[in-house]
Design a protein around this motif. Structure first.
Motif, PDB file in Angstrom:
ATOM      1  N   LEU A  76      44.679  45.887  31.865  1.00 56.66           N
ATOM      2  CA  LEU A  76      43.724  46.276  32.894  1.00 56.66           C
ATOM      3  C   LEU A  76      44.000  45.592  34.227  1.00 56.66           C
ATOM      4  O   LEU A  76      43.522  46.043  35.273  1.00 56.66           O
ATOM      5  N   ILE A  77      44.732  44.500  34.212  1.00 57.15           N
ATOM      6  CA  ILE A  77      44.913  43.686  35.411  1.00 57.15           C
ATOM      7  C   ILE A  77      45.921  44.337  36.359  1.00 57.15           C
ATOM      8  O   ILE A  77      47.056  44.615  35.986  1.00 57.15           O
ATOM      9  N   ALA A  78      45.478  44.564  37.597  1.00 59.10           N
ATOM     10  CA  ALA A  78      46.316  45.248  38.588  1.00 59.10           C
ATOM     11  C   ALA A  78      46.697  44.350  39.753  1.00 59.10           C
ATOM     12  O   ALA A  78      47.407  44.786  40.660  1.00 59.10           O
ATOM     13  N   GLY A  79      46.223  43.099  39.755  1.00 58.55           N
ATOM     14  CA  GLY A  79      46.542  42.192  40.851  1.00 58.55           C
ATOM     15  C   GLY A  79      45.771  40.905  40.699  1.00 58.55           C
ATOM     16  O   GLY A  79      44.956  40.742  39.776  1.00 58.55           O
ATOM     17  N   ALA A  80      46.027  39.988  41.621  1.00 62.97           N
ATOM     18  CA  ALA A  80      45.398  38.676  41.544  1.00 62.97           C
ATOM     19  C   ALA A  80      44.963  38.193  42.917  1.00 62.97           C
ATOM     20  O   ALA A  80      45.665  38.391  43.914  1.00 62.97           O
ATOM     21  N   ILE A  81      43.795  37.572  42.942  1.00 64.85           N
ATOM     22  CA  ILE A  81      43.355  36.788  44.090  1.00 64.85           C
ATOM     23  C   ILE A  81      43.694  35.344  43.734  1.00 64.85           C
ATOM     24  O   ILE A  81      43.152  34.805  42.767  1.00 64.85           O
ATOM     25  N   VAL A  82      44.586  34.727  44.471  1.00 67.12           N
ATOM     26  CA  VAL A  82      45.173  33.464  44.035  1.00 67.12           C
ATOM     27  C   VAL A  82      44.565  32.269  44.773  1.00 67.12           C
ATOM     28  O   VAL A  82      44.005  32.399  45.860  1.00 67.12           O
ATOM     29  N   SER A  83      44.695  31.132  44.148  1.00 67.55           N
ATOM     30  CA  SER A  83      44.193  29.882  44.720  1.00 67.55           C
ATOM     31  C   SER A  83      45.034  29.470  45.919  1.00 67.55           C
ATOM     32  O   SER A  83      46.219  29.824  46.035  1.00 67.55           O
ATOM     33  N   CYS A  84      44.435  28.695  46.817  1.00 70.07           N
ATOM     34  CA  CYS A  84      45.164  28.182  47.973  1.00 70.07           C
ATOM     35  C   CYS A  84      44.473  26.937  48.511  1.00 70.07           C
ATOM     36  O   CYS A  84      43.322  26.653  48.152  1.00 70.07           O
ATOM     37  N   ARG A  85      45.141  26.228  49.381  1.00 73.32           N
ATOM     38  CA  ARG A  85      44.594  25.046  50.033  1.00 73.32           C
ATOM     39  C   ARG A  85      44.900  25.121  51.531  1.00 73.32           C
ATOM     40  O   ARG A  85      45.875  24.548  52.012  1.00 73.32           O
ATOM     41  N   PRO A  86      44.104  25.862  52.296  1.00 71.24           N
ATOM     42  CA  PRO A  86      44.374  25.989  53.732  1.00 71.24           C
ATOM     43  C   PRO A  86      44.289  24.670  54.485  1.00 71.24           C
ATOM     44  O   PRO A  86      44.773  24.584  55.628  1.00 71.24           O
ATOM     45  N   GLU A  87      43.686  23.661  53.885  1.00 69.13           N
ATOM     46  CA  GLU A  87      43.590  22.358  54.543  1.00 69.13           C
ATOM     47  C   GLU A  87      44.873  21.551  54.436  1.00 69.13           C
ATOM     48  O   GLU A  87      44.979  20.476  55.022  1.00 69.13           O
TER      49      GLU A  87
END
Length: 278
Positions: A76-87
């Motif tokens: 079912l998985i079509a993509g990912a919202i991924v972790s990040c560290r903008p700081e």
């Protein structure tokens, strides 16, 4: 038909989740196979995986782990919202790597687990602006008292498509409707923000909530953002704290009674298809 824009997979044998030790009810494995069996019964046809605040050293490993699940037949998985560290100084290079991966649909940095002023840092704001024009979204997971900071950040990056998670995390359990309502109205004035109708069952009293408990919050979000700027998410497995996936799907249908089929389709799948090219 539902597109789930907010699925979490937790596999403690594969990835480190430092925060889980502080949430005993979630400190266990919640694997994709368990989710998928129930999701298909509920009418969910597609899902985006949402990062689970893994140890920063494992951010890419989490994306790779989810991508491997997505490649399995029938996933079912079509993509990912991924972790990040903008700081962090390394964000610019990290962004360039993610832009080259079509599986990555956006970023999230949970802001209610860090000091309120993190989003006000010069480097953080410069890096958020870098996301503009990339086609990638940026999820905002914040508390109602941070609404002013959300508005300020959004105003500084008008070319970024922001997504406000979980209806802005209202304190439904305490019936704290009014301060939350004002914050949502203010954030919704920014055209580059959409709102995710998700997570709210975890913020209500697990023993007593009904669809009518949730309805004023969902209706205010939709009235503020409009049907073209809302998407749906399960927030599985966090939704299990308030009844579970099937219960949340049923409550969604109940809360949307009275809306037209065209309106419901926008919230449940059409807007997500457009925003993330699913």
């Amino acid at each position: 038909m539902f597109i789930d824009t907010h699925l979490h997979v937790i596999d403690r044998s594969a990835l480190p989740y430092p925060w889980l030790s502080g949430v005993p009810a979630l400190d266990q494995d919640f694997l994709y196979e368990t989710y998928a069996a129930e999701a298909r019964r509920c009418g969910i046809t597609t899902a985006l995986h949402m990062e689970v605040d893994v140890d920063p050293a494992a951010m890419q490993a989490e994306t790779d782990y989810i991508a491997a699940i997505a490649q399995k037949p029938g996933s079912l998985i079509a993509g990912a919202i991924v972790s990040c560290r903008p700081e962090d100084q390394g964000f610019a290079a990290y962004l360039e790597r993610q832009k080259s991966d079509p599986f990555v649909k956006g970023f999230r940095r949970v802001l209610h687990v860090v000091a309120d002023d993190v989003s006000e840092g010069t480097l953080f704001r410069e890096n958020i602006r870098r996301v503009g024009g990339s086609g990638l979204t940026f999820d905002l997971c914040t508390l109602p008292h941070q609404a002013g900071r959300v508005a300020a950040l959004v105003d500084l990056a008008p070319d970024v498509q922001f997504v406000l998670d979980h209806c802005g995390v209202p304190d439904i359990r305490s019936d704290a409707f009014q301060p939350w309502k004002a914050g949502i109205s203010e954030i919704a004035r920014r055209p580059n923000v959409i709102c995710k109708v998700s997570g709210v069952v975890a913020y209500a009293d697990a023993a007593t909530w009904t669809a009518q408990t949730l309805r004023p919050y969902i209706e205010h979000v939709i009235a503020s953002f409009g049907w073209d700027r809302v998407v749906w998410g399960s927030d599985w497995p966090v939704c299990t704290l308030g009844g579970g996936l099937s219960t949340w799907v049923a409550a969604t249908h109940a809360a949307l009674s009275g809306s037209s089929e065209a309106e419901r389709s926008k919230l449940l799948f059409a807007n997500a298809q457009r925003i993330w090219s699913l």
